[in-house]
Design an enzyme around this catalytic site. Sequence first.
Site, mmCIF file in Angstrom:
data_model
loop_
_atom_site.group_PDB
_atom_site.id
_atom_site.type_symbol
_atom_site.label_atom_id
_atom_site.label_comp_id
_atom_site.label_asym_id
_atom_site.label_seq_id
_atom_site.Cartn_x
_atom_site.Cartn_y
_atom_site.Cartn_z
ATOM 1 C CG ASP A 153 -2.262 0.681 0.961
ATOM 2 O OD1 ASP A 153 -2.219 1.852 0.555
ATOM 3 O OD2 ASP A 153 -3.332 0.087 1.175
ATOM 4 C CG HIS A 225 -5.180 3.896 0.630
ATOM 5 N ND1 HIS A 225 -4.754 2.613 0.360
ATOM 6 C CD2 HIS A 225 -6.436 3.986 0.130
ATOM 7 C CE1 HIS A 225 -5.726 1.962 -0.276
ATOM 8 N NE2 HIS A 225 -6.757 2.768 -0.420
ATOM 9 C CB SER A 551 -9.262 0.671 -0.222
ATOM 10 O OG SER A 551 -8.619 0.809 -1.450
#
Length: 771
Positions: A153, A225, A551
């Site tokens: 990620d 994220h 996600s």
Amino acid sequence: MELNFVSSFLLIAPWFLLTFLSYAETSTYIIHMNKSIFPQVFTSHHDWFKSTIHSIKSKTLVLDDHDHDQQLPKQSQKKLVYAYDNAMYGFSAVLSSNELENLNNMDGFVSVYQDRTATLDTTHTFEFLSLDSPSGLWHASNFGEDIIVGVIDSGVWPESQSFQDDGMTEKIPSKWKGACEGGQEFNASMCNFKLIGARYFNKGVIASNPDVTTIMNSARDSVGHGTHTSSTVAGNYVNEASYFGYAKGVARGIAPKARLAIYKVNWEEGLLASDVLAGMDQAIVDGVDVISISMGFDDVPLYEDPIAIASFAAMEKGIVVSSSAGNLGPYLGTLHNGIPWLITVAAGTIDRTFGTLVLGNGQNIIGWTLFASNATLVENLPLVYNKTLSSCNSVRLLSRVNKQVVILCDDKSMSNSKSVSQQINVVAETGVLGAVFVSDNPDLIDPRHLYSPIIVIKPKDAKSVINYAKRHENPTASIKFQQTYVGIKPAPVAAHYTSRGPSLSFPWILKPDIMAPGSRVLAAYVPNKPSARIGTNVFLSSDYNFMTGTSMACPHASGVAALLKSAHPQWSAAAIRSALVTTANPMDNTQNPIRDSAYPSQHASPLAIGAGEIDPNRAMNPGLIYDATPQDYVNFLCGLKFTKNQILTITRSSSYDCENPSLDLNYPSFIDFYSSKTRSKIRKFKRTVTNVGDGAATYRAKVTHPKGCLVTVSPDILNFSYKNEKQSYYIVIKYVMYKKENVSFGDLVWIEDGEAYTVRSPILVASSEMI
Ligand SMILES: *[C@@H]1O[C@H](CO)[C@@H](O)[C@H](O)[C@H]1NC(C)=O
Ligand SMILES: *[C@@H]1O[C@H](CO)[C@@H](O)[C@H](O)[C@H]1NC(C)=O
Ligand SMILES: *[C@@H]1O[C@H](CO)[C@@H](O)[C@H](O)[C@H]1NC(C)=O
Ligand SMILES: *[C@@H]1O[C@H](CO)[C@@H](O)[C@H](O)[C@H]1NC(C)=O
Ligand SMILES: *[C@@H]1O[C@H](CO)[C@@H](O)[C@H](O)[C@H]1NC(C)=O
């Protein structure tokens, strides 16, 4: 609203356009090589690849030694970007189109394709899986202890409370070979017994744009994220975590004692296949048990999809790969990561909402707000509802009203009526203090728009507010912030944005596999980026933030896979996926089939939710599993007539053969297509199930026929006399012309006689013209 969604995750696109314009003559390519013909004269694969590049370049330039390189134009000097030996066999390199042509003649060349951009699966910005039951999976797996989850990620914020190692044992599994790499604002001593590894890969991004300046050149997350997804999979316990008082409680990952290894491949400067492959390549050698990857490559064939290629190598080693389906829903055929050997996760809502609208008559209406202030700003203010103002589409009109009011924005009769997000902006611009908006789909409202003291309520609740406003002489209202309500019904609901199957790159298996919470998931965040805004110019940061998207769903499934791996160390990746699929729950908390927020009147199809909502405690004891070996996947590719080169691209040079091609993969679900011109069609599937229950057991088949189909199962009773015994059955789906719907679905459930186990497989039949 789609536009808002799309633009938020394509923010990086303009940068890529620039890259392609300024380096049009050369590009990064990913080159697959045949490992069987590795020439022994080279001491390493790396040397072979460098030599291969050198010979291509010299052929092209007719300059055959190093000295000349000095005079070459800058672009010709480019060289090896990465050598890969685990996730795939080959390398990435910057080549010109002439050089590319010469590749074909190189010894060992298998295939080549251009480096490409991945899509990150978060649209905007946020749990209810019953893991806390005393007899559940948490206890059986000791909370995921000894499992290492690799997260591919945007890196990690190592100081976050979620990544501290309180309560973690010091015994890192001996197979761990990873490292904590130092870098910009990231000291190698920042890893601990929770965060055991952190590495970063951006050679691909740099190769595609040598002049780029890396904003955070280390495994540190600068966008949030990766911190959010990592803490969702395996964050440690954190007391009193909340987002400005919302969803306050103990934050924890799904596998709170699992260890985390971070592979940063997603950069503010770009997200490229070559870097993703490098991250997965390293995760495989480092010795992770589970790979969580919340991104995907759209519109690529299986044999050019880095995630498909790398996850095959992972699967061979028993590593479970869990991935996100994408956020391009609700349209059919938008899903990515529709790959047979990994888990594809769709996103659903959870049973939680925030805030209350209180009317002057004492009526309380639970709504939705995330306004980040605890001030009692909206207390007993006049409630305004009238035809002219309540369309909330005119700054000019609204500017004339007294600011100390609550305006109810609900008028759809006007031809120029605006979307709720547009209405929110209009009201904010006018400085009207409180506002109530009406929408049955809060998923459509980006929490970043909730920067003024407002609340969103459902259309069914709007009626009583309107009646009250109309009938009372001096109607008033208050809005209560920082309140959290759980048990909201119905939940889960398939999220509007979740990408729908079938997988266009590989339609022969039913994807997604399962659904997990994806909407407004609360998890750790980066403090360097604002996560809330008040008015136009006050920005606030928070260590925990809500995010939304597949996600966020993916790391929930990755966490459950980690727990299952800990509870059943001998299970294959296919067995773990089978357990998740056959125990998933197709029902919501009203005991009705899960609905689809994009089509509120409809039940969600398996193309949206797979087998249904992930059910960790049931997945621990699935009764039967549908297992598959690496050779089974290859047999399936052979049956589909993939070429030798395409297969080698995926399998590297392992010893697989095409001696038993098959059109059947032992998958825990069924999908079949027909042409609308077909009057009838018969499709037969063979499946083999392994009894992973305690011992002897008898299972009976129960079928719900998809509309327009007749499904028969033989035998329809399976008797097992011992644990790990395998039994096979056939299922025949007979489709008879059915024009009413393009997609119809049902299921096959194997029910154990004692009802201790039910093993459910969705069945989906669809018109091939629809995609
Ligand atoms: C890394 O952290 C350790 C302990 O805090 C410190 O002693 C060391 O100097 C740091 N190294 C760098 C390169 O900052
Ligand atoms: C409101 O938030 C501020 C800042 O976070 C805090 O200092 C204050 O105690 C809070 N007030 C209430 C009533 O919760
Ligand atoms: C790879 O090399 C081996 C050994 O020369 C050969 O048998 C095989 O056919 C090659 N595979 C492909 C796809 O070229
Ligand atoms: C399976 O077991 C059931 C109940 O014990 C028995 O009636 C049936 O004949 C058995 N079937 C087979 C195929 O052995
Ligand atoms: C089925 O798909 C076709 C082709 O897209 C479309 O024309 C037709 O209206 C669809 N039928 C139904 C019932 O949705």
